[in-house]
Scaffold this motif. Structure first.
Motif, PDB file in Angstrom:
ATOM      1  N   LEU A 340       0.988  -1.193  -0.011  1.00  0.00           N
ATOM      2  CA  LEU A 340      -0.033  -0.122  -0.051  1.00  0.00           C
ATOM      3  C   LEU A 340       0.781   1.250   0.089  1.00  0.00           C
ATOM      4  O   LEU A 340       0.728   2.191  -0.485  1.00  0.00           O
ATOM      5  N   GLU A 341       2.041   1.234   0.698  1.00  0.00           N
ATOM      6  CA  GLU A 341       2.714   2.528   0.866  1.00  0.00           C
ATOM      7  C   GLU A 341       3.691   2.696  -0.580  1.00  0.00           C
ATOM      8  O   GLU A 341       3.590   3.863  -1.213  1.00  0.00           O
ATOM      9  N   GLU A 342       3.946   1.218  -1.192  1.00  0.00           N
ATOM     10  CA  GLU A 342       4.601   1.444  -2.348  1.00  0.00           C
ATOM     11  C   GLU A 342       3.871   2.022  -3.345  1.00  0.00           C
ATOM     12  O   GLU A 342       4.156   2.984  -4.438  1.00  0.00           O
ATOM     13  N   ALA A 347       2.188   6.151  -7.303  1.00  0.00           N
ATOM     14  CA  ALA A 347       1.040   6.973  -7.767  1.00  0.00           C
ATOM     15  C   ALA A 347       0.689   8.380  -7.374  1.00  0.00           C
ATOM     16  O   ALA A 347      -0.280   9.023  -7.785  1.00  0.00           O
ATOM     17  N   SER A 348       1.586   8.921  -6.266  1.00  0.00           N
ATOM     18  CA  SER A 348       1.391  10.097  -5.804  1.00  0.00           C
ATOM     19  C   SER A 348       0.069  10.248  -5.413  1.00  0.00           C
ATOM     20  O   SER A 348      -0.705  11.137  -5.414  1.00  0.00           O
ATOM     21  N   GLU A 349      -0.350   9.179  -4.945  1.00  0.00           N
ATOM     22  CA  GLU A 349      -1.920   9.372  -4.000  1.00  0.00           C
ATOM     23  C   GLU A 349      -1.682   9.034  -2.490  1.00  0.00           C
ATOM     24  O   GLU A 349      -0.742   8.874  -2.046  1.00  0.00           O
ATOM     25  N   PRO A 350      -2.774   9.499  -1.799  1.00  0.00           N
ATOM     26  CA  PRO A 350      -2.895   9.543  -0.321  1.00  0.00           C
ATOM     27  C   PRO A 350      -2.460   7.989   0.156  1.00  0.00           C
ATOM     28  O   PRO A 350      -3.161   7.080  -0.726  1.00  0.00           O
ATOM     29  N   LEU A 384      -9.235   0.216  -8.631  1.00  0.00           N
ATOM     30  CA  LEU A 384     -10.667   0.008  -8.696  1.00  0.00           C
ATOM     31  C   LEU A 384     -11.471   0.545  -7.711  1.00  0.00           C
ATOM     32  O   LEU A 384     -12.504   0.691  -7.803  1.00  0.00           O
ATOM     33  N   SER A 385     -10.812   0.583  -6.453  1.00  0.00           N
ATOM     34  CA  SER A 385     -11.753   1.220  -5.274  1.00  0.00           C
ATOM     35  C   SER A 385     -11.583   2.391  -5.056  1.00  0.00           C
ATOM     36  O   SER A 385     -10.339   3.037  -5.043  1.00  0.00           O
ATOM     37  N   LYS A 386     -12.493   3.108  -4.610  1.00  0.00           N
ATOM     38  CA  LYS A 386     -12.317   4.717  -4.115  1.00  0.00           C
ATOM     39  C   LYS A 386     -12.228   4.809  -2.742  1.00  0.00           C
ATOM     40  O   LYS A 386     -12.003   6.081  -2.169  1.00  0.00           O
TER      41      LYS A 386
END
Length: 470
Positions: A340-342, A347-350, A384-386
């Protein structure tokens, strides 16, 4: 026609015309490197006193940095070069001289400029190209370094702790290593760790997937190709992987797919520490450590004759078995956090989080694709999940429903106990579920289930009694 150049077939008139076009200074040697001719301008440029004839002297006695002997030896021209003489620099060209039979009988050199100033723009371009080449070589060398160490391996399972200890131990020796494990268990990760923990850590780490290269090209990929070995082979053939891995480690992934003929040649490398490039008769010494990996049953292949027995025993000096993810299911939570951290960084996402229901859902899955499949599942769920917190619903469509245990097969928990606050109980729950899954997969055959779990039959019976499993 006979002239000052002996039997070299050209007329003095042709030579004089050429000299006028090529530059101020010119000098020629015979096949032995002795000066046979020098023009007056070069005589003055070299500071030779009047009345002294340098003919008959060795060219390197007069001009120590001359490369005319090299031209005679190779038969190749040197179109442009900078030659130092005392405190001067000459821009020169050198050409072979051949007789009527095409045999090199000498060489001639011309001074194009007696100063390098006229070549300043060209020299600037060469300097820029040199810097770019140096930078490219540095990047290539960095790309051939092992990226992972033992500390890079994420786990909570005691089984992987044991494999880490084995990794550190085998890294201290230079014998071949055979990594065994199902696809996706991280065999290349452990190969990197072995290299980085060894005395060869400063050398290159070169990886080659045997299964990914056509059989016809494998030999050239390993040993390289000698210039002119076959039609179309250039004089600048790339080096083989053995040469690239010199003083380092060569990692052979999927070694079970290696053709028998190539196994015999690589066996010689392991035993004699030498090899011959394709199309060459020159034996080259090799200093490289072999780390091989396979997901195949090499013992069965040896019995069937599809894998050489001698090559197998030579590879299998130091063996490390990497357990599949289903046998170390307690690693799933920490691996989820890592992936998840990788993904968030890439992706430069939270950063996403895992809900307990999501972790439990993943821990009930059999993971035939092991850690690689888990990584892909996490990435797909993030795409796929928000949801910011991934629960079981985020993975229901990603993982095959038939391979996820039903809720009735949830981890065992004694009445009145809170598993979230009791580490031994959590481990016991995981162990009970792993045993139940193994028995289900093996259709109740306890011997096969024990082998799948990596324990003895007597240990399995003890645990069946402990957890009240039938």
């Amino acid at each position: 026609m006979k002239n000052d150049f002996g039997d070299i077939p050209f007329s003095p008139q042709m030579l004089q015309s050429l000299l006028r076009e090529m530059g101020d200074g010119a000098i020629a040697i015979d096949a032995l490197g002795h000066i046979i001719w020098i023009n007056n301008n070069y005589h003055k440029m070299l500071g030779i006193p009047k009345g002294i004839d340098p003919r008959g002297r060795d060219i390197e006695e007069l001009i120590p940095e001359s490369r005319l002997k090299e031209v005679v030896r190779t038969g190749n021209s040197i179109l442009i070069d900078i030659m130092n003489f005392d405190d001067q620099q000459f821009v020169v060209s050198r050409f072979p001289l051949k007789d009527s039979a095409g045999v090199v009988a000498g060489a001639i050199g011309f001074v194009l400029f007696d100063k390098v100033g006229p070549l300043a723009p060209l020299m600037k371009k060469f300097e820029i190209l040199g810097k770019r080449l140096s930078l490219a070589e540095q990047k290539l060398a960095q790309a051939r370094q092992a990226k992972y160490s033992v500390a890079s391996i994420i786990n909570r399972s005691p089984k992987i702790d044991k494999v880490k200890e084995q990794t550190r131990a085998v890294a201290q020796h230079d014998s071949p290593v055979l990594l065994r494990g199902e696809t996706g268990t991280g065999k290349e990760l452990f190969a990197h760790a072995i290299h980085n923990a060894s005395a060869r850590r400063s050398g290159p780490f070169v990886a080659l997937n045997v299964a990914a290269i056509p059989e016809a090209l494998l030999e050239a990929e390993f040993f390289g190709v000698a210039p002119g070995a076959y039609t179309g082979a250039s004089d600048r053939q790339p080096e083989g992987k053995l040469a690239l891995a010199r003083h380092g480690t060569l990692f052979l992934d999927e070694v079970g797919d290696m053709p028998l003929a190539l196994q015999a040649k690589l066996l010689r490398v392991l035993e004699e520490k030498e090899f011959e490039p394709v199309g060459s008769n020159i034996i080259q010494p090799v200093d490289v450590r072999i780390v091989a990996a396979t997901s195949l049953d090499l013992e069965s292949m040896v019995k069937k004759g599809t894998f050489r027995r001698d090559f197998y025993y030579r590879l299998n000096v130091l063996k490390i078995d990497i357990p599949p993810l289903r046998q170390r299911i307690e690693d799933v939570p920490v691996l989820c956090d890592y992936f998840l951290e990788e993904f968030a960084q890439r992706a430069s996402e939270p950063l996403r989080l895992m809900a307990d229901s999501g972790v439990q859902h993943l821990m009930r899955y059999d993971w035939p694709g092991n850690v690689r499949e888990l990584r892909n599942a996490i990435e797909r769920a993030c795409v796929l999940s928000k949801a910011q917190v991934l629960g079981a619903d985020a993975f229901e469509e990603i993982l095959p429903a038939d391979d996820v245990s039903s809720p009735s097969k949830a981890p065992y928990q004694e009445p009145g106990m809170d598993a979230a606050d009791n580490l031994p109980l959590q481990i016991a729950q995981l162990e009970r579920r792993a045993i139940g899954d193994a028995l289900r997969i093996c259709a109740g055959h306890k011997g096969k289930a024990a082998k799948r779990l990596g324990i003895s039959r007597s240990q399995l019976y003890d645990k069946l009694k402990l957890y009240d499993l039938s």
